[in-house]
Design an enzyme around this catalytic site. Structure first.
Site, PDB file in Angstrom:
ATOM      1  N   CYS A 110     -17.577  -9.023 -79.185  1.00 26.80           N
ATOM      2  CA  CYS A 110     -18.578  -7.821 -79.821  1.00 26.80           C
ATOM      3  C   CYS A 110     -18.068  -7.412 -81.301  1.00 26.80           C
ATOM      4  O   CYS A 110     -18.780  -7.297 -82.049  1.00 26.80           O
ATOM      5  CB  CYS A 110     -18.272  -6.667 -79.100  1.00 26.80           C
ATOM      6  SG  CYS A 110     -18.378  -6.875 -77.193  1.00 26.80           S
TER       7      CYS A 110
ATOM      8  N   HIS B 145     -19.698  -5.993 -84.656  1.00 32.12           N
ATOM      9  CA  HIS B 145     -19.909  -4.739 -84.451  1.00 32.12           C
ATOM     10  C   HIS B 145     -18.431  -4.008 -84.887  1.00 32.12           C
ATOM     11  O   HIS B 145     -18.262  -3.024 -84.439  1.00 32.12           O
ATOM     12  CB  HIS B 145     -20.235  -4.142 -83.139  1.00 32.12           C
ATOM     13  CG  HIS B 145     -21.814  -4.564 -82.976  1.00 32.12           C
ATOM     14  ND1 HIS B 145     -23.031  -4.002 -83.620  1.00 32.12           N
ATOM     15  CD2 HIS B 145     -22.274  -5.503 -82.016  1.00 32.12           C
ATOM     16  CE1 HIS B 145     -23.676  -4.469 -83.192  1.00 32.12           C
ATOM     17  NE2 HIS B 145     -23.695  -5.176 -82.345  1.00 32.12           N
TER      18      HIS B 145
ATOM     19  N   ARG C 116     -29.017  -3.370 -71.920  1.00 30.19           N
ATOM     20  CA  ARG C 116     -28.699  -3.537 -73.300  1.00 30.19           C
ATOM     21  C   ARG C 116     -27.199  -4.373 -73.459  1.00 30.19           C
ATOM     22  O   ARG C 116     -27.233  -5.241 -74.322  1.00 30.19           O
ATOM     23  CB  ARG C 116     -28.584  -2.201 -74.149  1.00 30.19           C
ATOM     24  CG  ARG C 116     -28.051  -2.601 -75.792  1.00 30.19           C
ATOM     25  CD  ARG C 116     -28.945  -3.105 -76.583  1.00 30.19           C
ATOM     26  NE  ARG C 116     -28.487  -4.537 -76.843  1.00 30.19           N
ATOM     27  CZ  ARG C 116     -28.980  -5.388 -77.515  1.00 30.19           C
ATOM     28  NH1 ARG C 116     -30.183  -4.980 -78.008  1.00 30.19           N
ATOM     29  NH2 ARG C 116     -28.775  -6.668 -77.590  1.00 30.19           N
TER      30      ARG C 116
ATOM     31  N   CYS D 221     -26.608  -8.053 -75.116  1.00 29.39           N
ATOM     32  CA  CYS D 221     -25.568  -8.366 -75.887  1.00 29.39           C
ATOM     33  C   CYS D 221     -24.556  -9.741 -75.645  1.00 29.39           C
ATOM     34  O   CYS D 221     -24.343 -10.446 -76.236  1.00 29.39           O
ATOM     35  CB  CYS D 221     -24.675  -7.145 -76.121  1.00 29.39           C
ATOM     36  SG  CYS D 221     -25.609  -5.838 -77.235  1.00 29.39           S
TER      37      CYS D 221
END
Lengths: 267, 209, 103
Positions: free
Chosen positions: A176, A180, A224, A228
């Site tokens: 992730c 991010h 969501r 991802c």
């Protein structure tokens, strides 16, 4: 109309500043979203969710009005911005969607399998629990994110979420954090919020559940996170699994104090 | 497929004392990483082409995960050498393809998700993270701009070899780089990497205009 | 039975601004479902608004309007507390009327 003119003017200023030239297109998207949010079809789903919440149904012919979202049975206002949280009756941390499904099973007598047979909205329809989650989220509109970290299991979920956020694997070595974990990055024209800081983390919480104009679908945070992981080239996280709760806990705790503006709208 | 290719030396490094976590003095010390890995193993299911084998870390991933992407310098040096040794240059020595084909590959971001079809070819994903040709305004910024790459650095064989091997295995140059190892994992084939080298290094490519 | 509309009507100066969200599939009749069967057309054909018995807005719609449509229009002559009624009818004979109070 005045609000719209102010928003338009703000975006205009951003465009005129050379240092922000790169974010010009992002500013246009934001302006578009701001205008759309005033009349977001998500409200139609909130209304359906509210009706479901208050109307007896299921084998036990019960409404969800006794559902405890963490603030006591039946208290909906402010509950969404305080989840995921620890629930003593199940001795675990649950996100809003897990808790709504839990209430449909325990109060209405539906089976878990029946409720989760279709986890996400698709062309064949919007599942009842998605409407309810949208209603619950709407009842926290304009409230600050205040996800608790008092119970040891809440703190544990945060720490595990942080580890999963940084976990690199799969064919492309993505975590992730690859996309991010730093400020000011983009994939193509899509801004990538830095989820390790409050101003970035709120962008992951904000706007979900969200109404996606492409296809007219109401989609939740669970959806969501699922998408991802798809883009991360990972296998699929099971619906309502601890892994998803851990990631949602990590980003919501990081967004502490930021204002949640309610269900959003997406391209 | 790819997980069997972990160089032996990588495994040896993993077992070396340099990477053992210091044991915390506090009684409440917990290994959240181990707990997270156990949770992930429980919570994922295979879907489409995305199998559970993807959750198994290879040597480089494990080292980067354990050190917050900052392994000790001697570990970095040895593992980068291993990664470099994985690079297979074309047997005929030809490193340059057709930049027009390279541009198509750079635009394409498909491949390897559970909604993608199995097998090759897959896209190069380049514009997702890099500015490349000035004609494409929709580019990402996770990686550095590659506009004028050849014009700034020259067009010789050394730089061609560098670009080829960087695309083949970015971890040979920066062990915990965010860039995927396109050749090493078998995503991009020899001819495709050649096209991408040409996109950056053909003097006629829009990248160098 | 269709879901209720969300209607907001606000007086600004001497103009009433009306904003309406409608829950409707707005199926075009050209799409196919997973099994390859054409999904029958289902879309709103007429929309009208009345204030004190007078029609202040009317429209003919077709399948090009998006799912869950949003409509915004303005009219003169309304006062706070008056009712505005909105009615739509679709090509399958379904019909829905809702009203809002001007604020």
């Amino acid at each position: 109309m005045r609000a719209r003119f102010i928003l338009a003017a703000t975006a205009g200023i951003a465009l005129a500043m050379p240092v922000l030239a790169q974010t010009g297109a992002s500013a246009d998207f934001q302006k578009f979203r701001d205008v759309m949010e005033e009349d977001n079809p998500a409200e139609l789903f909130e209304a359906r969710g509210e009706a479901y919440w208050k109307t007896p149904s299921g084998p036990k012919h019960a409404s969800l009005e006794q559902c405890d979202l963490g603030l006591g049975p039946g208290v909906v206002a402010g509950a969404y911005v305080q989840m995921p949280r620890y629930f003593a009756d199940v001795d675990k941390v649950m996100d809003a969607e897990s808790r709504v499904v839990h209430c449909m099973v325990t109060l209405q007598g539906l089976t878990y399998e029946a409720v989760t047979r279709q986890p996400f909205s698709n062309q064949s329809g919007t599942p009842a629990h998605v409407n309810v989650v949208t209603y619950v989220a709407g009842q926290s509109r304009n409230m600050p994110i205040a996800v608790p970290q008092r119970h040891p299991k809440e703190r544990e979920m945060y720490q595990i979420g942080k580890e999963i956020f940084n976990f690199r694997a799969g064919p492309y070595d993505f975590a992730c954090a690859t996309c991010h974990g730093t400020d000011g990055k983009r994939i193509r024209m899509q801004d990538l919020p830095n989820l390790t800081r409050p101003e970035g983390a709120i962008k992951a919480v904000q706007g979900w559940p969200g109404y996606r104009m492409t296809g007219g679908l109401m989609l939740t945070s669970q959806w969501r996170m699922n998408d991802c992981f798809r883009q991360q080239r990972f296998p699929e996280p099971k619906y309502l699994s601890d892994t998803v709760t851990a990631i949602l806990t990590y980003q919501a705790v990081n967004a502490k104090g930021q204002i949640y503006r309610g269900p959003g709208i997406k391209r | 497929m790819i997980r069997s290719k972990i160089p032996l030396r990588t495994l040896a490094v993993l077992a070396s004392p340099a990477l053992l976590l210091p044991v915390a003095a506090a009684d409440d010390y917990r290994d959240y990483r181990a707990e997270a890995m156990a949770m992930v193993k429980r919570d994922f299911q295979a879907k489409g082409i995305a199998g559970l084998d993807r959750l198994e870390q290879d040597g480089v991933q494990a080292v980067c995960n354990r050190t917050g992407n900052h392994p000790p310098a001697d570990v970095v040096r040895r593992l980068e050498q291993d990664q470099m040794a994985s690079v297979r240059f074309p047997a005929d020595g030809k490193l340059m393809g057709d930049w027009k084909e390279g541009e198509k590959l750079a635009q394409n971001g498909r491949g390897f998700t559970w909604t993608d079809k199995p097998g090759l070819p897959v896209g190069g994903n380049c514009y997702n993270c890099h500015q490349i040709s000035p004609k494409e305004g929709s580019y990402g910024t996770v990686g550095p701009s590659l506009y004028l790459f050849g014009k700034k650095r020259g067009y010789g064989e050394d730089i061609q070899k560098y670009v080829y091997s960087k695309i083949y295995n970015a971890k040979a140059y920066n062990l915990c780089s965010e860039m995927p190892r396109f050749g090493y994992i078998g995503a991009l084939q020899e001819q495709q990497i050649r096209h991408l080298v040409a996109l950056l290094l053909d003097p006629e490519s829009p990248v160098n205009q | 039975m269709a879901d209720p509309m969300k209607i907001r009507a606000a007086l600004q100066g001497d103009v009433v601004e009306v904003r309406v969200l409608m829950a409707h599939e707005m199926e075009t009749g050209t799409r196919k479902d997973a099994s390859g069967k054409v999904i029958p057309a289902h879309f709103i054909q007429t929309v009208s608004a009345t204030h004190n018995g007078n029609t202040v807005f009317s429209a003919h719609w077709g399948p090009a309007i998006a799912k869950n449509p949003f409509l915004q229009f303005k009219f003169k002559g309304g006062s706070k507390g008056d009712k505005v009624q909105i009615t739509w009818t679709d090509n399958q004979g379904d019909k829905r009327t809702d009203e809002a109070t001007i604020s």
